[in-house]
Write a protein that holds these residues in place. Structure first.
Motif, short mmCIF file in Angstrom:
data_model
loop_
_atom_site.label_atom_id
_atom_site.label_comp_id
_atom_site.label_asym_id
_atom_site.label_seq_id
_atom_site.Cartn_x
_atom_site.Cartn_y
_atom_site.Cartn_z
N ALA B 310 -43.13 91.87 8.46
CA ALA B 310 -42.23 92.90 8.82
C ALA B 310 -40.38 91.85 8.89
O ALA B 310 -40.92 90.72 9.66
CB ALA B 310 -42.47 93.57 10.65
N PRO B 311 -40.00 92.29 8.59
CA PRO B 311 -38.88 91.77 8.45
C PRO B 311 -38.20 91.17 9.75
O PRO B 311 -37.78 90.02 10.45
CB PRO B 311 -37.46 92.95 8.25
N GLY B 312 -38.03 91.81 11.08
CA GLY B 312 -37.52 91.39 12.34
C GLY B 312 -38.56 89.88 12.81
O GLY B 312 -37.94 88.72 13.01
N LEU B 314 -38.86 87.36 10.39
CA LEU B 314 -38.14 85.97 10.50
C LEU B 314 -37.02 85.39 11.02
O LEU B 314 -36.50 84.35 10.44
CB LEU B 314 -37.81 86.65 8.75
N SER B 315 -36.35 86.54 11.87
CA SER B 315 -35.48 86.29 12.32
C SER B 315 -34.88 85.51 13.97
O SER B 315 -36.20 85.74 14.53
CB SER B 315 -34.21 87.00 12.65
N LYS B 317 -33.36 85.60 16.12
CA LYS B 317 -33.01 86.16 17.04
C LYS B 317 -34.30 87.77 18.09
O LYS B 317 -35.48 87.70 17.23
CB LYS B 317 -32.22 87.88 16.30
N LEU B 322 -32.04 92.08 17.65
CA LEU B 322 -31.73 92.92 16.15
C LEU B 322 -31.57 94.41 16.53
O LEU B 322 -31.29 94.09 16.22
CB LEU B 322 -32.92 92.22 16.10
#
Lengths: 327, 327
Positions: B310-312, B314-315, B317, B322
């Motif tokens: 899931a994209p989140g 990678l962050s 934050k 986010l």
């Protein structure tokens, strides 16, 4: 494979788009449209689509896998998403950026208690643009993220024009600055003012006897909506408006410009060109419906956003097929 | 917050890029570079970076959270990824598309037995381009997906030039056809031949006494590598090559062009412009290292690809941050 059974709640432009988009997905079937209007007055894109009262959902928990909520963010979704999440797996496109944390909290509470899955703020912004902002800043830790919108029809700005005295009808297009985009692509990382990023084009049909110059002046000086931008106003006939401005195009760019080491520029650009904003948004919702169904089946209860959804969950293909064909 | 402890295995251009990229991430620290060479012979970007023998990893399971494997896909990674997955959370950039299913299966088996997490085929193609192919076809069910590469330095094609008799040194750039891209963006959904999609530009330093015309002819008729393309060959001096062709730029486009209903065109375009291919690839690996650490901490064992992330994740934050800042 059992088809994913979709219900549509609310039938405006977005609901119509969802009806079409579901028909293009081989692993989905449409249970029906659920409306607050008298179902007999609703005319669907496909004649065979059932239209029922929203009250009919009461007894349909076992007949629907995912409900796609196609109401507006101002009054419909803040009420409908938490309420329907008490009984259904739901997907919405809540797009009031500033109120997302509050909406998330209310939907999450309802979905956790009920043991359902609620995927909010899908669509393209928020949605696809949002995940590209996340990928961009996670990958290029040093840099700037830019979002440009358009060329696109802005509903809010068109409404602002229509409220003016002397205006019979109007549409407004938001235009991203090609010069600003070129500077961002070139790795300049410029600080851009509101005026430098977008211009606004207004197409206005005057009421009989209205003063064109006065209307133009009132538009270009309107605070917040037009004053901060270079705005052009074109007057045209009702026939020309009907002929040339019936589409709802939109789109835009998310660009992350960064340096991986001093002087080494790296640019990630995501661009959408939409002939129809509601049909594109609907296509995104429908892909996320597949993901919501899978998350629900996996017992992932509570509220989720596109940030929480792995890309593979959107695809009808199996993980093996995706790795073999698309990786 | 405890910093994520990163180890680099293999120290070529990609390993150097990872060393730089880790230094830009505030929530990571570099444990060191692990090499098959004599550590004393390895000179790192940052003087303080520890360099050790790859054998030192034997006793370092408790000192490293994620190993980034920076070897080549031909011989290094097929051996190293499954082997190191027996003891570490690992991330690689395995990029031999046709052999990904086989590599996945071997790594998955090792990681499942060991209870580790192995994230393979990160980078930009496979990697970011792959996930955009998935998003594109999931959202626009009716349409065509196009991948264009370049303008970029192709290592494989440059090597093919250097193997020819009479060639002292050479580089090759892959150039995407602007005309083809324009047609795809316009929604034509054209069927494009290999020759229509890309051209190839060769810059060649001849050996003393070599026959330029013969070399040129041998290049443009080389099967698979150059014959299927419109290829230009430019001869230059060793000094000019060193002055003008030391960078490793790359990039490209993934474009999904579809119709949401008959005649309503929708286009999703993802574009990368990289001044340095290895530094950009390294930046992607490092962001996925964060995701791999989180998947491992969540007990998600076995092999994964960017499709599963899931994209989140990678962050740096938090999910709350986010949603408030980037959704």
């Amino acid at each position: 494979m059992t088809a994913l059974r979709i219900g549509i709640v609310g039938y405006g432009n977005l609901g119509r788009g969802v009806e079409i988009a579901v028909s293009l997905q081989e692993d989905m079937e449409l249970v029906g449209v659920f409306t607050r209007r008298d179902p007999a007055t609703v005319s669907t894109v496909h004649e065979q689509t059932p239209v029922r009262s929203i009250d009919a959902l009461e007894s349909m928990q076992d007949e629907v896998d995912v409900l796609l909520l196609c109401g507006g963010s101002k009054t419909d979704l803040p009420e409908q998403t938490p309420l329907l999440a008490e009984r259904f797996t739901v997907v919405d496109s809540f797009d009031t950026h500033a109120r997302i944390p509050e909406h998330f909290a209310r939907v999450d509470a309802a979905a956790r208690v009920a043991g359902t899955t609620a995927l909010i703020s899908t669509g393209w912004d928020p949605g696809l643009f949002s995940i590209n902002r996340v990928y961009g800043e996670a990958i290029l830790a040093t840099g700037c993220t830019y979002t440009f919108w358009g060329r696109g029809l802005s509903q809010g700005h068109s409404d602002a024009l229509r409220r003016l005295d002397g205006v019979a009808a109007a549409v407004q297009y938001t235009i991203p600055s090609q010069d600003a985009i070129a500077r961002v692509r070139a790795g300049e990382q410029p600080a851009l003012s509101t005026r430098e990023k977008h211009t606004r084009e207004c197409f206005v049909v005057l009421e009989d006897g209205a003063d064109a110059d006065a209307v133009r002046e009132e538009i270009v000086t309107m605070p917040h909506y037009f004053e901060p931008y270079d705005t052009t106003v074109t007057f045209l006939s009702a026939e020309e408006l009907a002929r040339d401005h019936q589409g709802m195009p939109h789109g835009g760019f998310v660009i992350r410009a960064g340096e991986s080491s001093p002087g080494t520029n790296q640019t990630i650009e995501y661009r959408l060109q939409e002939d129809s904003n509601p049909e594109f948004t609907a296509s995104v919702l429908v892909a996320y419906a597949r993901a919501a169904g899978r998350l629900a089946a996996a017992g992932e209860h509570g509220a989720r956003t596109p940030f929480d959804v792995a890309p593979g969950l959107l695809s009808p293909k199996s993980p093996e097929q995706l790795r073999a064909e698309l990786l």
